[in-house]
Design an enzyme around this catalytic site. Structure first.
Site, PDB file in Angstrom:
ATOM      1  N   CYS A   1     -23.441 -48.171  -5.044  1.00 10.87           N
ATOM      2  CA  CYS A   1     -22.818 -49.390  -5.925  1.00 10.87           C
ATOM      3  C   CYS A   1     -23.963 -49.606  -6.779  1.00 10.87           C
ATOM      4  CB  CYS A   1     -22.693 -50.472  -4.772  1.00 10.87           C
ATOM      5  SG  CYS A   1     -24.551 -50.882  -4.145  1.00 10.87           S
TER       6      CYS A   1
ATOM      7  N   ASP B   1     -20.599 -20.813  11.510  1.00 13.77           N
ATOM      8  CA  ASP B   1     -21.763 -21.198  11.041  1.00 13.77           C
ATOM      9  C   ASP B   1     -23.025 -20.269  11.078  1.00 13.77           C
ATOM     10  OD1 ASP B   1     -22.349 -21.355  13.836  1.00 13.77           O
ATOM     11  OD2 ASP B   1     -23.955 -23.024  13.164  1.00 13.77           O
TER      12      ASP B   1
ATOM     13  N   ASP C   1     -15.953 -19.866  15.656  1.00 13.45           N
ATOM     14  CA  ASP C   1     -17.151 -19.446  16.432  1.00 13.45           C
ATOM     15  C   ASP C   1     -17.402 -20.596  17.351  1.00 13.45           C
ATOM     16  OD1 ASP C   1     -19.657 -18.412  16.898  1.00 13.45           O
ATOM     17  OD2 ASP C   1     -20.365 -20.085  15.480  1.00 13.45           O
TER      18      ASP C   1
ATOM     19  N   CYS D   1     -27.534 -50.089  -5.662  1.00 10.82           N
ATOM     20  CA  CYS D   1     -28.150 -49.202  -5.601  1.00 10.82           C
ATOM     21  C   CYS D   1     -28.791 -48.572  -6.830  1.00 10.82           C
ATOM     22  CB  CYS D   1     -27.273 -47.816  -4.887  1.00 10.82           C
ATOM     23  SG  CYS D   1     -26.377 -48.507  -3.546  1.00 10.82           S
TER      24      CYS D   1
ATOM     25  N   ASP E   1     -21.854 -14.813  12.080  1.00 15.52           N
ATOM     26  CA  ASP E   1     -20.459 -14.597  11.604  1.00 15.52           C
ATOM     27  C   ASP E   1     -20.304 -14.605  10.021  1.00 15.52           C
ATOM     28  OD1 ASP E   1     -19.783 -16.138  14.039  1.00 15.52           O
ATOM     29  OD2 ASP E   1     -20.759 -18.069  13.235  1.00 15.52           O
TER      30      ASP E   1
END
Lengths: 742, 52
Positions: A57, A641, A461, A60, A645
């Site tokens: 915003c 992950d 996985d 920020c 894999d």
């Protein structure tokens, strides 16, 4: 986070080096001062980029900019809220980690980004170039349309000629300028003997412009300047949407990559220094702290600890390591500091061998042809054939009236405008990937969405994907309070995941740890301490003197009493059950494949209702399973992950990996799951299927327009007004249809 | 019909003016952060041009 300060110090040093290399003058080499940096106008050396994931915003923006500009040495700071980044222009001696810390103090999460990795998106030249061409085309289109309407509503003779000439003066430079992306792409295709979609587009633009010029010179009734410009405008909008989708995905993917700065602690003559992982050589001594990832393959020379291999093998049980143990890059050191002698680094390391598996799987994968490409393959020859046969027929029918025949064939080319292909597909893809992004899925590859729509089999996985990869104490309610409080008191001394799980369980039951004496961690074995005269041990079975058991467990001995066993199970990822249920409800076949032991895998499969599962699978076996399923004609989505894999991710039809995955796994997958929740995976398949339906509908809509308009053009009844109407209504309807995505 | 000799140049000029303004905004990188610009109007800080 521990690596961040080290990384940023090194990178600002590198930045300074860059500057040295940039200025060839030897005097500058000798004394590179901040003033010289400023004088030369070269601010490259002092540009710091921070990622601000929580900024959202106006407050920020001002907070971050005020804080940064108040920091000594910072010249200016600018927040980009779209990219959630702050770009800081500072003196060369300002370290990024200090800025990160300053932002942390006022409550903003910030991470340093490697500016080198972000270069492609920072200077968004192509996007601006396309926008500029859209602007020019839009201006030309509006002005020409103004004149065209006057012609259509009955301007005669000299007035009509004048309007045509003015249109020509606007249209010709416009077409030459804005048509360049199409011309160059068509020319590139033709040079390689391919007729792509841009060939009929370019032909239509060139033919429409030249025939209109000819007609204008000969006081003709019909000129297609408006059609030519409108065609390029709509197609450019499509091209820009397409580009934007890719650019957004690429920038976020780059950001993920830029977050990980691979570094290692090298020991040289007893002094520790930070080097890039790429610079490690076999024989080097490196130190790995608890919690750190092993950067290269090596043999332990000093220290005992335990390592977590789950990212490599899928095993959840930590493995004991001591002097002489061989470790592979990618394992995580858990309890004690280790000194390693590097045996293989870079190309020869096991991490790299894994990458080779990925490369092999990728080269075996045939290039995917998108719906648009398939349509274009059918569309281009057909349009050319239609237009050419119209020319031939009218040449014959009129006894050689070239002017009339060329007019007809140009009208055919214009009316069959590939707006559905050029605009509707990018519009659907933009809408769908925007929707998925809000759900936390980042599409890295342009064709991934279409491939996702075809999926009928989903392979998960286990460790780190369906589970969080963090253990939770089982049946903590049945353990008596005293035992748990003693165990928790011991667990305080360690950052081992099992110790943390015991502490968490004790906290959940509001049990306070007792106070112990002589508390110390024995790296690789466990924790020991003393309660009064009772000596206590919490740790590995053989060290405590307990029966080893198959599940993830740790053991507690109180004096001479028989040891108590604590069993752990992996914590289910939030949304995992929903995702599996959603996929099963959609009629997909769901499988689970893991490198972990059978008991752990079958227990989880039962919990989630997955009937097909494989345990103890090696990386190559996972990839082989996927290849086997693909061989049976299945379209496989792989969700994983770990490093183990990556080969399977690359071999699958389409793949998803969580953002917490290793870099290699993220690179191999097409879609990255940004949040911790797995539920969007089930939704993604639904949205992808819907997007595919919209694309097909759009093809049908534009085919419908052509079925009506093309016969008119063929018999010579199509006026420029009819062409303009057909083109704009079809473009607008397909765009509206794309927005119907739910 | 002589009105055309005024109206056509005027329409071209106005359109061209819009185009030039658009190209200028593009060159000044005013489209780089649309979300941030939408929020910045709420901030009290005076900010005459995007910083590099």
């Amino acid at each position: 986070m521990t690596a961040a300060p080290l990384a940023s110090v090194a990178s600002s040093a590198e930045a300074a080096e860059d500057h040295l290399q940039a200025s060839a003058c030897p005097a500058c080499l000798a004394a590179p001062s901040a003033e010289e940096l400023a004088k030369s106008g070269d601010i490259k050396g002092a540009r710091i980029m921070l990622s601000l994931p929580t900024a959202h915003c106006a407050v920020c923006i001002t907070d971050v900019e005020r804080e940064m500009e108040a920091y000594p040495g910072v010249r200016s700071a600018r927040v980009n809220l779209t990219l959630k980044r702050v770009s800081i222009d500072a003196e060369a001696n300002v370290a990024a980690d200090a800025l990160v810390e300053a932002l942390g103090k006022i409550g903003y999460e910030a991470y340093e980004l490697d500016p080198g990795m972000l270069s492609a998106t920072e200077t968004d030249k192509r996007g601006r170039d396309l926008l500029m061409r859209i602007g020019v085309a839009g201006f030309a289109m509006m002005n020409i349309m103004l004149l065209s309407i006057a012609v259509w509503s009955g301007a005669e003779a000299a007035t009509r000629d004048m309007f045509h000439w003015i249109s020509a003066a606007i249209a010709l430079p416009t077409v030459v300028f804005v048509g360049q992306p199409f011309f160059s792409s068509a020319w590139g295709g033709l040079k390689h003997g391919r007729v792509n979609m841009d060939v009929p587009i370019s032909l239509a633009l060139i033919l429409a412009s030249s025939i209109s010029i000819f007609e204008t010179m000969h006081h003709g009734h019909h000129a297609y300047f408006d059609a030519a410009v409108m065609l390029s405008f709509f197609l450019l909008v499509g091209r820009y949407l397409d580009y934007r989708t890719r650019a957004v995905a690429r920038s976020a993917a780059e950001e993920l990559a830029a977050l990980e700065v691979p570094r290692a602690n090298l020991l040289r003559d007893g002094v520790e220094m930070i080097v890039a992982v790429a610079d490690l050589k076999p024989g080097d001594l490196i130190r790995v702290r608890p919690g750190g990832r092993i950067p290269a393959d090596g043999e332990v020379t000093e220290g005992t600890s335990e390592t977590d291999r789950s990212l490599l093998t899928g095993e959840t049980l930590p493995v004991y390591v001591g002097p002489g143990t061989m470790l592979s890059a990618g394992e995580v050191n858990l309890t004690g500091p280790l000194t390693l002698r590097v045996t293989a680094a870079g190309k020869d390391s096991s991490l790299h061998r894994m990458a080779d598996l990925v490369a092999m799987a990728e080269s075996a994968k045939t290039r995917y042809t998108t719906l648009a490409e398939r349509a274009a393959r059918f569309y281009s020859p057909m349009v050319h054939a239609l237009s050419f046969s119209a020319f031939g027929y009218w040449m014959y029918a009129t006894g050689g009236d070239v002017r009339f025949a060329v007019n007809i064939s140009a009208a055919v080319l214009i009316i069959t405008c590939p707006c559905a292909l050029g605009l509707a597909v990018p519009a659907v893809i933009t809408a769908a990937s925007g929707k998925l992004f809000r759900k936390g899925l980042l599409i890295k590859d342009g064709t991934a969405l279409e491939r996702l729509a075809e999926v009928d089999t989903v392979v998960f996985d286990k460790t780190g994907t369906l589970t969080m990869g963090t253990p939770v104490l089982e049946e903590s309610d049945t353990i008596d309070e005293e035992t748990l409080s003693v165990a928790a008191a011991l667990a305080v001394a360690s950052s081992h995941p099992l110790a943390k799980a015991i502490l968490a369980a004790a906290e959940a039951r509001e049990i306070r740890p007792v106070t112990l004496d002589d508390l110390r961690e024995v790296p690789g074995f466990g924790i020991e301490g003393r309660l009064g005269r009772l000596s206590l041990r919490l740790g590995r079975a053989d060290w405590v003197g307990a029966e080893p058991c198959a599940a993830t467990a740790t053991h507690l001995r109180l004096g001479e009493a028989p040891p108590v066993t604590f069993r752990f199970s992996d914590h289910l990822r939030t949304g995992a059950a929903e995702a599996v249920a959603l996929l099963t409800a959609q009629g997909k076949r769901v499988l689970m494949v893991s490198g972990d032991v059978e008991t752990a895998v079958s227990a989880l499969a039962g919990k989630l209702g997955i009937t097909e599962w494989y345990s103890g699978a090696l990386p190559a076996e996972k990839a082989a399973l996927i290849a086997d399923l693909m061989g049976q004609g299945k379209r496989v989505l792989m969700v994983g992950d770990g490093l183990n894999d990556t080969a399977a991710l690359a071999a699958a039809h389409v793949s998803i990996s969580p953002a917490s995955a290793l870099d290699a796994a993220r690179t191999a997958s097409d879609i990255v799951l940004l949040g911790a929740d797995l539920a969007p995976v089930g939704d993604a398949l639904r949205i992808a299927g819907q997007a595919r339906r919209r694309i097909k509908e759009n093809f049908a809509i534009s085919a419908g327009y052509n079925v009506v308009a093309v016969p008119l053009a063929l018999v010579g009844l199509a006026t420029p007004l009819a062409a303009a109407l057909a083109m704009s209504t079809s473009s607008i309807t397909v765009s509206l249809n794309s927005m119907r995505l739910k | 019909m002589s009105i055309l000799s005024y109206l056509i140049p005027i329409s071209l000029f106005l359109g061209g003016f819009g185009l030039v303004a658009f190209l200028w905004a593009l060159k000044e990188r005013q489209y780089d952060d649309p979300k941030g610009d939408a929020e910045r109007i709420l901030s009290g800080k005076y900010d005459d041009r995007p910083k590099r």
